[in-house]
Design a protein around this motif. Structure first.
Motif, PDB file in Angstrom:
ATOM      1  N   GLU A   1       0.841  -1.200   0.000  1.00 54.42           N
ATOM      2  CA  GLU A   1       0.000   0.000   0.000  1.00 54.42           C
ATOM      3  C   GLU A   1       0.878   1.252   0.000  1.00 54.42           C
ATOM      4  O   GLU A   1       1.740   1.419   0.865  1.00 54.42           O
ATOM      5  CB  GLU A   1      -0.894  -0.007   1.238  1.00 54.42           C
ATOM      6  N   ILE A   2       0.690   2.113  -1.005  1.00 54.03           N
ATOM      7  CA  ILE A   2       1.452   3.351  -1.073  1.00 54.03           C
ATOM      8  C   ILE A   2       1.158   4.190   0.175  1.00 54.03           C
ATOM      9  O   ILE A   2       0.003   4.381   0.545  1.00 54.03           O
ATOM     10  CB  ILE A   2       1.112   4.154  -2.351  1.00 54.03           C
TER      11      ILE A   2
ATOM     12  N   LEU B   1       6.400   2.796   2.175  1.00 54.57           N
ATOM     13  CA  LEU B   1       6.402   2.617   0.723  1.00 54.57           C
ATOM     14  C   LEU B   1       5.927   3.898   0.041  1.00 54.57           C
ATOM     15  O   LEU B   1       4.830   4.385   0.299  1.00 54.57           O
ATOM     16  CB  LEU B   1       5.488   1.449   0.325  1.00 54.57           C
ATOM     17  N   LEU B   2       6.773   4.435  -0.852  1.00 55.41           N
ATOM     18  CA  LEU B   2       6.412   5.641  -1.606  1.00 55.41           C
ATOM     19  C   LEU B   2       5.981   5.313  -3.034  1.00 55.41           C
ATOM     20  O   LEU B   2       5.099   5.955  -3.594  1.00 55.41           O
ATOM     21  CB  LEU B   2       7.596   6.606  -1.638  1.00 55.41           C
ATOM     22  N   ALA B   3       6.638   4.317  -3.645  1.00 56.17           N
ATOM     23  CA  ALA B   3       6.287   3.933  -5.020  1.00 56.17           C
ATOM     24  C   ALA B   3       6.762   2.512  -5.274  1.00 56.17           C
ATOM     25  O   ALA B   3       7.774   2.080  -4.717  1.00 56.17           O
ATOM     26  CB  ALA B   3       6.918   4.886  -6.026  1.00 56.17           C
ATOM     27  N   LYS B   4       6.028   1.813  -6.126  1.00 59.64           N
ATOM     28  CA  LYS B   4       6.392   0.437  -6.482  1.00 59.64           C
ATOM     29  C   LYS B   4       6.242   0.289  -7.984  1.00 59.64           C
ATOM     30  O   LYS B   4       5.154   0.495  -8.527  1.00 59.64           O
ATOM     31  CB  LYS B   4       5.496  -0.556  -5.743  1.00 59.64           C
TER      32      LYS B   4
END
Length: 643
Positions: free
Chosen positions: A306-307, A325-328
């Protein structure tokens, strides 16, 4: 600046040079037809740039199109296309663009599919390198190959580890330290032949010798895994101290604050012991698995889905971490990845395969005439070994005064090839005899001529190239024309500028604005309290008492995006307004009415406005100079097609 302005014209350019023109005439200029197909292609090209349906007006584009056609005619009447400066820039761009089109053909579907399959997996491999020059002789090549085979047999039979044998045999200096281990890598990380060898070798197996520009490699595949892409995360780090319990307690306290809604970046700036990332809210550079020196950290980071979601505190050898988490960025579908794959293939060593394919296609296009394909004259008259001794082209006597190769009206002479041999002898240094060296150099000589000929005549072969080069040509002409007729004229005529300013003075004014304070916070209750205090206390005292509120004291234009739309411009305090996700209180101290800008300060605006007036007047004169007739029946069909 010049190139930027040229692109402003591009939406009107790109004449169809290949397709059979429709018999449907859209308009005539001085009796010369302009076909509907031409306008249709130009208009279609720009539909994607127009967001609003109401702006897709065929009549408006037709006016622009006619203006463009008249400007190009005027530029040609003034012979701007014969100027040395124009031809120098045009021919340089033409040559550069042709090189790009020739060297970067469409990537084959096979290479794209192969790269996409490999993109989905990563390989962990080790290697043993046996150095070999790219231009090594057949004898040297065979010798190194046999050495690689013998070491491979030893690996398969020996109880020694691959790493220990790599330290013993590999000519890669780093092998002495890492035992030849290259770690994890994916597609485009290695030269293409090595990449192919690694992906085609099973886990635990050792490849046959793989030839690259560095030499021969034995590749042992240690493992393979699915490519999980890359992540961008932020972290709050509590560095390990002599009090492990206190470290853990601090991390857990911060985790609790995050659960209660605290801002992750704010806590990182305030508490993280990783000072390099703390100033950026804890943000780390994007990374793939295997790039950090902490497998545990990576696993937790990649397991976040989850961002803006964050992990529980985890312990590594560096201390405690909370990871957000900032980006995937995971591997997308083939269509999603196709553009990036094409770009990478063209930059990769695979480009050599593409270049070879391009050359073969060029050879199929033309019938090259060869006067002496066996090079009888050169084999007979060259008395030195070309592969080892310098040949001076002037030493050749009775050289035929004619073309050795010919294509159409162009060709290269015997003398040209003699000079080519002298300039490129090093390319044949690995060959033993003069006939062998001459054969290699002659093949390159022909290939270079074919590529140059193809480059010079590409607009007759490649429709896309022809359109682009025509766009650039007309863009250059229009730039020079506008500079001559409008831009320079407006800048240099200071008297006319002053007169224009005096006549239109009321158009050059400062925007309405006010001096005041904008205060904002996420708490409506606090903003109401602030409003009451602002009415009683000085701004300085209020600012001191409300440290959690953001204050901005400045002069604000009325169209400032930080101002709420409901704001009424009058002196005093108003609000709170809900705006941009926050609550805003505004204090207006003084209102500034629009003021006429002095000529000295408004000169840039004056020049722009005067240039617009000059262009409108000039276009009217061009319309009067030329007889333009629009075919209303053809126009009606275009409107039906596009509207």
């Amino acid at each position: 600046m010049r190139k930027q302005i040229l692109f402003l014209f591009s939406f009107l350019l790109g004449l169809s040079l290949f397709a059979q023109q429709s018999e449907e005439v859209l308009l005539t200029i001085d009796g010369n037809p302009v076909y509907a197909d031409e306008f249709s292609r130009v208009f279609s090209k720009n539909l994607s740039l127009i967001e609003n349906e109401e702006d897709r007006d065929v009549n408006e584009y037709l006016d622009l199109f006619i203006n463009y056609k008249l400007k190009v005619l005027e530029a040609e009447d003034l012979k701007l296309d014969t100027l040395a400066s124009f031809n120098k820039e045009y021919n340089l761009y033409k040559k550069q663009l042709a090189r790009k089109y020739i060297n970067q053909s469409e990537v084959s579907e096979q290479l794209l599919q192969e790269a996409y399959v490999r993109l989905q997996n990563e390989v962990n491999a080790s290697h043993i390198l046996f150095n070999l020059r790219a231009d090594a002789s057949p004898k040297d090549t065979l010798e190194v190959y046999k050495k690689a085979i013998s070491v491979r047999e030893k690996i398969l039979k020996s109880k020694e580890t691959f790493a220990s044998l790599a330290k013993q045999y590999s000519e890669d200096p780093s092998a002495k330290i890492n035992g030849g281990n290259l770690g994890w890598f994916g597609v485009f990380s290695m030269v293409y032949p090595f990449e192919t060898g690694a992906y085609q070798t099973e886990i635990g197996a050792v490849s046959m010798p793989v030839r690259t520009k560095f030499g021969y490699h034995l590749i042992k595949v240690n493992d393979k895994r699915i490519n999980e892409g890359e992540v961008t995360v932020a972290h709050i780090m509590i560095e390990e101290t002599k009090d492990p319990e206190a470290d853990k307690a601090k991390a857990e306290k911060l985790y609790k604050e995050l659960q209660e809604g605290a801002n992750f970046a704010d806590l990182a700036k305030q508490y993280s012991d990783d000072k390099n990332t703390a100033i950026h809210g804890g943000k780390l550079s994007s990374f793939k698995k295997g790039k950090l020196n902490s497998e545990k950290f990576e696993n937790v980071a990649f397991n976040l889905n989850e961002i803006a979601g964050f992990s529980k505190p985890i312990k590594t050898k560096y201390g405690w971490h909370i990871i957000q988490l900032l980006a995937k960025d995971t591997v997308g579908s083939f269509d999603e990845e196709k553009f990036t794959l094409e770009r990478n293939i063209k930059k990769d060593s695979r480009a050599q395969l593409i270049a070879s394919e391009v050359l073969e296609n060029i050879k199929k296009l033309y019938q090259l005439k060869e006067d002496d394909p066996n090079l009888s004259y050169f084999n007979k008259n060259i008395k030195v070994n070309v592969s080892t001794n310098t040949l001076e082209s002037s030493s050749l006597t009775d050289i035929p005064q004619k073309n050795l190769i010919t294509l159409g009206e162009e060709g290269e002479t015997y003398k040209d090839f003699a000079e080519y041999i002298t300039a490129n002898q090093k390319k044949a240094s690995s060959l033993k005899t003069t006939p062998q060296a001459l054969a290699v150099l002659y093949e390159e000589f022909k290939n270079d001529f074919l590529k140059e000929y193809h480059s010079n005549h590409l607009e007759n072969i490649d429709e896309d190239y022809a359109h682009v080069i025509e766009e650039y040509r007309n863009g250059l002409l229009l730039f020079d024309l506008m500079e001559k007729k409008i831009w320079n004229a407006a800048k240099k005529d200071t008297t006319a500028l002053q007169q224009y300013y005096n006549k239109h003075k009321n158009e050059f004014v400062t925007p309405a604005s006010f001096k005041g304070i904008i205060a904002s916070s996420s708490s409506k209750k606090m903003m109401k309290k602030l409003k009451r205090e602002l009415k009683k206390e000085s701004f300085e005292k209020v600012k001191e008492n409300f440290k959690d509120i953001i204050f901005n004291s400045n002069t604000f234009e009325l169209n400032d995006p930080s101002l709420p739309k409901k704001l009424k411009i009058k002196k005093g305090i108003s609000g709170p307004y809900q705006h941009n996700g926050t609550f805003v209180v505004i204090k207006i101290n003084a209102i500034e009415k629009p003021k006429i800008i002095p000529f000295e300060n408004a000169q840039g605006q004056v020049i722009s406005a005067y240039q617009k007036q000059l262009e409108e007047s000039w276009l009217a004169s061009l319309r009067a100079k030329h007889n333009v007739k629009v075919n209303q029946s053809s126009l009606a069909k275009l409107k039906k097609k596009f509207e």
